[in-house]
Design an enzyme around this catalytic site. Structure first.
Site, mmCIF file in Angstrom:
data_model
loop_
_atom_site.group_PDB
_atom_site.id
_atom_site.type_symbol
_atom_site.label_atom_id
_atom_site.label_comp_id
_atom_site.label_asym_id
_atom_site.label_seq_id
_atom_site.Cartn_x
_atom_site.Cartn_y
_atom_site.Cartn_z
ATOM 1 N N HIS A 1 -54.394 -2.023 -33.655
ATOM 2 C CA HIS A 1 -54.451 -2.701 -35.088
ATOM 3 C C HIS A 1 -53.156 -3.222 -35.538
ATOM 4 O O HIS A 1 -52.284 -2.417 -35.957
ATOM 5 C CB HIS A 1 -54.846 -1.113 -36.081
ATOM 6 C CG HIS A 1 -55.255 -1.598 -37.284
ATOM 7 N ND1 HIS A 1 -56.159 -1.319 -38.141
ATOM 8 C CD2 HIS A 1 -54.713 -2.936 -38.227
ATOM 9 C CE1 HIS A 1 -56.367 -1.905 -39.176
ATOM 10 N NE2 HIS A 1 -55.400 -2.670 -39.471
ATOM 11 N N ARG B 1 -49.827 -11.902 -38.366
ATOM 12 C CA ARG B 1 -49.464 -13.098 -39.293
ATOM 13 C C ARG B 1 -49.221 -14.428 -38.582
ATOM 14 O O ARG B 1 -50.234 -14.764 -37.712
ATOM 15 C CB ARG B 1 -48.007 -12.779 -40.013
ATOM 16 C CG ARG B 1 -48.047 -11.408 -40.620
ATOM 17 C CD ARG B 1 -49.178 -11.172 -41.480
ATOM 18 N NE ARG B 1 -48.999 -9.700 -42.236
ATOM 19 C CZ ARG B 1 -49.764 -9.238 -42.740
ATOM 20 N NH1 ARG B 1 -51.214 -9.543 -43.009
ATOM 21 N NH2 ARG B 1 -49.509 -8.108 -43.551
ATOM 22 N N ASP C 1 -51.407 -0.149 -37.501
ATOM 23 C CA ASP C 1 -51.685 -0.963 -38.858
ATOM 24 C C ASP C 1 -50.354 -1.707 -39.009
ATOM 25 O O ASP C 1 -50.027 -1.837 -40.434
ATOM 26 C CB ASP C 1 -52.183 -0.199 -40.015
ATOM 27 C CG ASP C 1 -52.840 -1.112 -40.881
ATOM 28 O OD1 ASP C 1 -52.808 -2.395 -40.893
ATOM 29 O OD2 ASP C 1 -52.763 -0.760 -42.084
ATOM 30 N N HIS D 1 -44.340 -7.750 -44.384
ATOM 31 C CA HIS D 1 -44.373 -8.648 -45.641
ATOM 32 C C HIS D 1 -42.826 -8.956 -45.761
ATOM 33 O O HIS D 1 -42.139 -8.399 -45.262
ATOM 34 C CB HIS D 1 -45.043 -7.905 -47.024
ATOM 35 C CG HIS D 1 -46.504 -7.663 -46.713
ATOM 36 N ND1 HIS D 1 -47.420 -8.546 -46.997
ATOM 37 C CD2 HIS D 1 -47.120 -6.210 -46.589
ATOM 38 C CE1 HIS D 1 -48.576 -7.762 -46.689
ATOM 39 N NE2 HIS D 1 -48.404 -6.523 -46.695
#
Length: 444
Positions: free
Chosen positions: A61, A65, A310, A314
């Site tokens: 997972h 990007r 996960d 960002h």
């Protein structure tokens, strides 16, 4: 006959035991595992000083990007982060810009990744607009189809059970898993409208909107669809005890369901979210201490199949907003997952054999990553060298990921990956990336 490389004076971690031995590498494969006296001569030899050798970690997972989201992460920085963290294969999620949902979009991502990656990369797809295209996507090599139940990403309407059932049945016929982001769209949107109408925009409001009930109801719904369709569903980042009760019951019933948990849901709670604020915001959010206990219990009893990061990088400015509704949920996890879990091994919460099962062998089985996730002659030489006694602090400013923040910043950990090998090549050595872009294979 000469081997390309021999690693001697190691402790080799197999599924059920640890053996003092060494490895001989021929090309991309493990040629021999044996005592030093039985290893072949080699062009190069490395003495591992009695350190532990584990199969390469497979992270199922990961949000790599790249493309239109390259400012958050790209395949080079992301796979460097993976190599630094001891992860040798990553599975890339499809909610990209553009969305990965066709053979053409998969080929485009694979071309980009093949030039940049230093670990192996496999891909998921969102469901295509035309379900007839699913066969071509599977034949290309996608490892599963992802459904986001809280919003439409891809060709299926998450509010339409008939549409989902058709997609699930097609996946069952193609014998490929359906991955589920489990959050009930109607419950979520109703609660969001209510909270925003009241002017609530803090962490407490986020937890109320993204509730345990919201997750559990979505899990209950897709278990029912799996029962009707015969599809194998894989529930991503389960965070709530109620969800695991449903999954456990479904497994006993014989429904094809697997699931994963993350290190942050195992090790952080809503109390840390309240103290750390938006840096620790993720979706699903951090839960109560009681939910944490349930995750550990179900990890130990086998209901939970996999630990996955996960990894959701960002830009830092996307994490710092006045309203919680404007914060991008998620944070990097590739460089923290293994040291955090090795610490749990040192603390006695996990055994090494359990760690290898849930982070290497079981991921390879579920997503059909052949000849990886295991230390065996003839398999690909993906493995890591670990110093189980090394104590150190997590420092996000030193991450290879573009996302240089973490809710685990400053945590003391015990256990460190000192070398990472991918396809027989040393790609990370004592915190330094030494592999060249393109060493990692595109698994398709």
């Amino acid at each position: 006959m000469f081997a390309d490389l021999v690693l001697k004076n190691a402790k080799i971690c197999f599924a059920d035991k640890i053996v003092r031995a060494g490895l001989a590498i021929n090309g991309e494969q493990i040629g021999r595992i044996a005592k030093e006296t039985n290893l072949p001569p080699a062009c190069k030899r490395i003495d591992l000083g009695g350190r532990l050798v584990l199969p390469g970690i497979i992270d199922v997972h990961v949000h790599m990007r790249d493309q239109d989201l390259e400012y958050k992460e790209d395949f080079f920085t992301g796979t460097c982060a993976a190599a630094s963290g001891g992860i040798t294969t990553v599975l890339d999620m499809p909610n990209n810009m553009p969305i990965t949902m066709s053979v053409d979009s998969l080929k485009r991502r694979a071309r980009i990744a093949s030039c940049k990656s230093i670990v192996n990369v496999a891909f998921y797809s969102a469901f295509p607009e035309r379900l007839e295209e699913m066969r071509d996507i599977v034949e290309w090599g996608a490892r599963g189809f992802k459904v986001f139940l809280s919003k439409r990403i891809g060709g299926l309407d998450p509010e339409d059970d008939e549409s989902l059932l058709r997609g699930f049945r097609k996946a069952a016929a193609l014998n490929i898993p359906v991955l589920i982001q489990a959050e009930d769209k109607r419950l979520l949107e109703s609660k969001l409208e209510e909270l925003k109408g009241m002017g609530k925009c803090d962490v407490a409001a986020f937890l109320e909107a993204h509730s345990v009930h919201c997750e559990a109801e979505a899990v209950r719904r897709v278990v029912g669809l799996a029962r009707m369709s015969g599809a194998h569903i894989h529930i991503c980042h389960v965070s709530a005890g109620k969800s695991l009760n449903i999954i456990s019951s479904a497994k006993r019933e014989g429904i094809k369901v697997t699931c994963e948990v993350t290190p942050h849901h195992l090790l952080l709670s809503s109390r840390e979210l309240e103290s750390l604020g938006s840096i620790a915001l993720t979706n699903p959010p951090l839960r109560s201490g009681k939910d944490q206990q349930s995750l550990w219990l179900n990890l130990k009893n086998g209901t939970v199949d996999i630990i996955a990061s996960d990894h959701a990088p960002h830009a830092l400015h996307e994490k710092r907003k006045d309203s919680i509704w404007d914060v991008a949920p998620g944070f990097p996890g590739l460089e923290t997952m293994i040291p955090l879990m090795l610490t749990q091994v040192n603390n006695g919460r996990l055994s090494l054999s359990e760690l290898v099962w849930i982070m290497s062998k079981r991921p390879a089985e579920i997503f059909r990553i052949e000849r990886r996730g295991i230390l065996k002659e003839g398999c690909f030489a993906d493995f890591i060298v670990v110093d189980m006694k090394k104590e150190w602090k997590i420092d996000s400013s030193k991450f290879y990921s573009k996302a240089k923040f973490s809710p685990f910043d400053g945590w003391k950990v015990k256990g460190k990956v000192t070398k990472t090998f991918v396809n027989g090549q040393l790609i990370m050595d004592e915190d330094e990336i030494v592999g060249k872009p393109g060493v990692g294979k595109i698994i398709c």
